[in-house]
Design an enzyme around this catalytic site. Structure first.
Site, PDB file in Angstrom:
ATOM      1  N   ASP A  40      -6.798  -6.739   4.040  1.00 27.16           N
ATOM      2  CA  ASP A  40      -7.888  -6.165   3.253  1.00 27.16           C
ATOM      3  C   ASP A  40      -8.795  -7.275   2.720  1.00 27.16           C
ATOM      4  OD1 ASP A  40      -9.414  -4.327   1.673  1.00 27.16           O
ATOM      5  OD2 ASP A  40      -8.226  -4.933  -0.070  1.00 27.16           O
ATOM      6  N   ASP A  89      -3.501 -18.590   1.897  1.00 27.22           N
ATOM      7  CA  ASP A  89      -4.446 -19.429   1.135  1.00 27.22           C
ATOM      8  C   ASP A  89      -5.164 -20.405   2.066  1.00 27.22           C
ATOM      9  OD1 ASP A  89      -1.927 -20.584   1.465  1.00 27.22           O
ATOM     10  OD2 ASP A  89      -1.837 -21.481  -0.546  1.00 27.22           O
ATOM     11  N   ASP A 133     -12.946  -8.814   4.079  1.00 30.89           N
ATOM     12  CA  ASP A 133     -14.204  -8.909   3.305  1.00 30.89           C
ATOM     13  C   ASP A 133     -14.763 -10.327   3.437  1.00 30.89           C
ATOM     14  OD1 ASP A 133     -13.988  -6.240   2.325  1.00 30.89           O
ATOM     15  OD2 ASP A 133     -14.726  -6.827   0.346  1.00 30.89           O
ATOM     16  N   TYR A 143       0.794  -1.230   0.000  1.00 36.55           N
ATOM     17  CA  TYR A 143       0.000   0.000   0.000  1.00 36.55           C
ATOM     18  C   TYR A 143       0.824   1.277   0.000  1.00 36.55           C
ATOM     19  CZ  TYR A 143      -4.524  -2.281   0.505  1.00 36.55           C
ATOM     20  OH  TYR A 143      -5.672  -2.996   0.273  1.00 36.55           O
ATOM     21  N   LYS A 196       2.630 -15.296   3.795  1.00 36.92           N
ATOM     22  CA  LYS A 196       2.874 -16.160   2.637  1.00 36.92           C
ATOM     23  C   LYS A 196       4.390 -16.318   2.508  1.00 36.92           C
ATOM     24  CE  LYS A 196       1.427 -18.348  -1.153  1.00 36.92           C
ATOM     25  NZ  LYS A 196       0.618 -19.576  -1.148  1.00 36.92           N
TER      26      LYS A 196
HETATM   27  C1  IPM Z   1     -10.681  -0.995   2.710  1.00 33.62           C
HETATM   28  C2  IPM Z   1     -10.643  -0.577   1.254  1.00 33.62           C
HETATM   29  C3  IPM Z   1      -9.381   0.225   0.976  1.00 33.62           C
HETATM   30  C4  IPM Z   1      -8.190  -0.720   1.249  1.00 33.62           C
HETATM   31  C5  IPM Z   1      -9.275   0.822  -0.426  1.00 33.62           C
HETATM   32  C6  IPM Z   1     -10.504   1.591  -0.802  1.00 33.62           C
HETATM   33  C7  IPM Z   1      -8.055   1.709  -0.536  1.00 33.62           C
HETATM   34  O1  IPM Z   1     -10.767  -1.681   0.427  1.00 33.62           O
HETATM   35  O2  IPM Z   1     -10.641  -0.125   3.575  1.00 33.62           O
HETATM   36  O3  IPM Z   1     -10.794  -2.201   2.987  1.00 33.62           O
HETATM   37  O4  IPM Z   1      -7.796  -1.479   0.360  1.00 33.62           O
HETATM   38  O5  IPM Z   1      -7.670  -0.652   2.351  1.00 33.62           O
HETATM   39 MN    MN Z   2     -11.260  -3.521   1.472  1.00 32.20          MN
END
Ligand code: IPM
Ligand code: MN
Ligand code: NAD
Length: 352
Positions: A241, A217, A245, A133, A184
């Site tokens: 990140d 993984d 999700d 990042y 990893k």
């Molecule tokens: C998050 C988002 C951000 C990230 C993006 C929008 C830069 O996906 O906060 O999870 O990757 O950190």
């Molecule tokens: Mn994200």
């Protein structure tokens, strides 16, 4: 009086932050806490109008606040990366918010798509100022068939150590028993070798906390098969990140996943895990629970544990009463779920 900067941002960011503020205003009414909210316009609309992303004067103001409450950025009219780097990542990096804390908690067994899972309660500690990042790299021979595109991943001893140490301190402070490292190192034999060595060294200082380790993984697989085995998880920026999700989806979806960007020595920035969701923006159906639980994390950061727990409990009640938006199988509007949480909060406070 706590000074809070509010950046609703784009798309559903604006819609869900409104509900979070409604809840925080109710907290003010029900307790003796008070907030001084200052709203900022940064995001797509402001950028398209003025060309400004996040000016330095605003960062200086943010530094003096007790916390920043953020919605989301991202807009189909703006090239991907412009707002994400120019607003969100700039905030994380400039304020050195080196931990992204993301709870993955199952509030009701009906919310998980996984069969037979009753208890999921883990907390991700995502390193937040390094890795892939940092925005380092470049193009060579751009636009030609021989193009080279390089994106560099940066891992420093200092940066890795402070994230790993935070994970162990957090485990200790919250009575959690185990910290899992996800990396990893079998492929990233330099970068994640550093992570493994640092993890081993730091863990030796915390004999009271168990440790374990998965490659990313296998971690994705374990989070579906046996998420109940995880407690605190520490991982590099990009993996954090992606896995959060996935974590959101196993406990009810992105609509309820909260996060805090933290530097224990400074201010913090609190935002839902989800983005601006252009596909549903403007329809009034975005789930505000992620933003409301994010407000609870902000309260916790301010040392207002009782208020933070009350908001969490109110959310739990709204969920178990089925006061839900369509993403969670309900039929309520964003503002109706916000109202349901506010009502539940009144009940929680009346019960003491
Ligand atoms: C998050 C988002 C951000 C990230 C993006 C929008 C830069 O996906 O906060 O999870 O990757 O950190
Ligand atoms: Mn994200
Ligand atoms: P997203 O998180 O915005 O949406 C993914 C999917 O989840 C969509 O189908 C969306 O409708 C759904 N969803 C997300 N939040 C929801 C909620 N509260 N209620 C109901 N449904 C919800 O991810 P994306 O579509 O990949 O990204 C859209 C934009 O947001 C992009 O510009 C991206 O860069 C940005 N983004 C910003 C942040 C942030 O500001 N923190 C985080 C992630 C993505």
């Amino acid at each position: 009086m706590f000074k809070i900067a509010v950046v609703p941002g784009d798309g559903i960011g604006k819609e869900v932050v409104r509900e979070g503020l409604k809840v925080l205003e109710k907290v003010e009414e029900l307790s003796n806490v008070s907030f001084d909210f200052e709203e900022y316009p940064f995001g797509a609309e402001h950028y398209l109008k003025t060309g400004e992303l996040l000016p330095d004067w605003a960062l200086e103001e943010f530094r003096k606040t007790d916390g920043i409450y953020f919605g989301a950025v991202g807009d189909p009219r703006v090239k991907p990366g412009v707002l994400e780097h120019g607003v969100l990542l700039k905030l994380r990096f400039s304020l050195d918010l080196y931990v992204n804390l993301r709870p993955v908690k199952l509030y009701h067994p009906s919310l998980t798509p996984l069969k037979g899972k009753e208890r999921i309660d883990m907390v991700f500690i995502r390193e937040n100022t390094e890795g892939l990042y940092v925005g380092s790299g470049g193009f060579l021979r751009k636009g030609t068939p021989q193009e080279v595109a390089i994106q560099e991943m940066v891992n420093t001893r200092f940066g890795v150590e402070r994230a790993v140490r935070f994970a162990f301190e957090y485990a200790r402070k919250t009575g959690r028993k185990r910290v899992t490292l996800v990396d990893k190192a079998n492929v990233l034999t330099y970068a994640h070798d550093l992570w493994e060595r640092v993890f081993e060294e730091v863990s030796a200082e915390y004999p009271d906390i168990e440790t374990d380790h998965y490659y990313v993984d296998a971690m994705a697989m374990k989070m579906v098969r046996s998420p109940e085995q995880f407690d605190v998880v520490v991982t590099p920026n990009m993996f954090g990140d992606i896995l959060t999700d996935l974590g959101a989806e196993i406990v009810g979806g992105l609509g309820i996943a909260a996060s805090g960007n933290i530097n224990p020595e400074g201010t913090g920035m609190f935002e839902p895990v989800h983005g601006s969701a252009p596909d549903i923006a403007g329809k009034g159906i975005a789930n505000p629970i992620a933003a409301i639980l994010t407000a609870s994390l902000l309260l916790e950061h301010l040392g207002l544990d009782k208020e933070a727990r009350a908001v969490e409990e109110a959310v739990k009640r709204a969920i178990s009463e089925g006061k839900l938006t369509p993403d969670m199988g309900g039929s309520l509007k964003t503002s109706e779920v916000g109202d349901a949480v506010v009502e539940a909060l009144e009940v929680v406070y009346s019960e003491g």
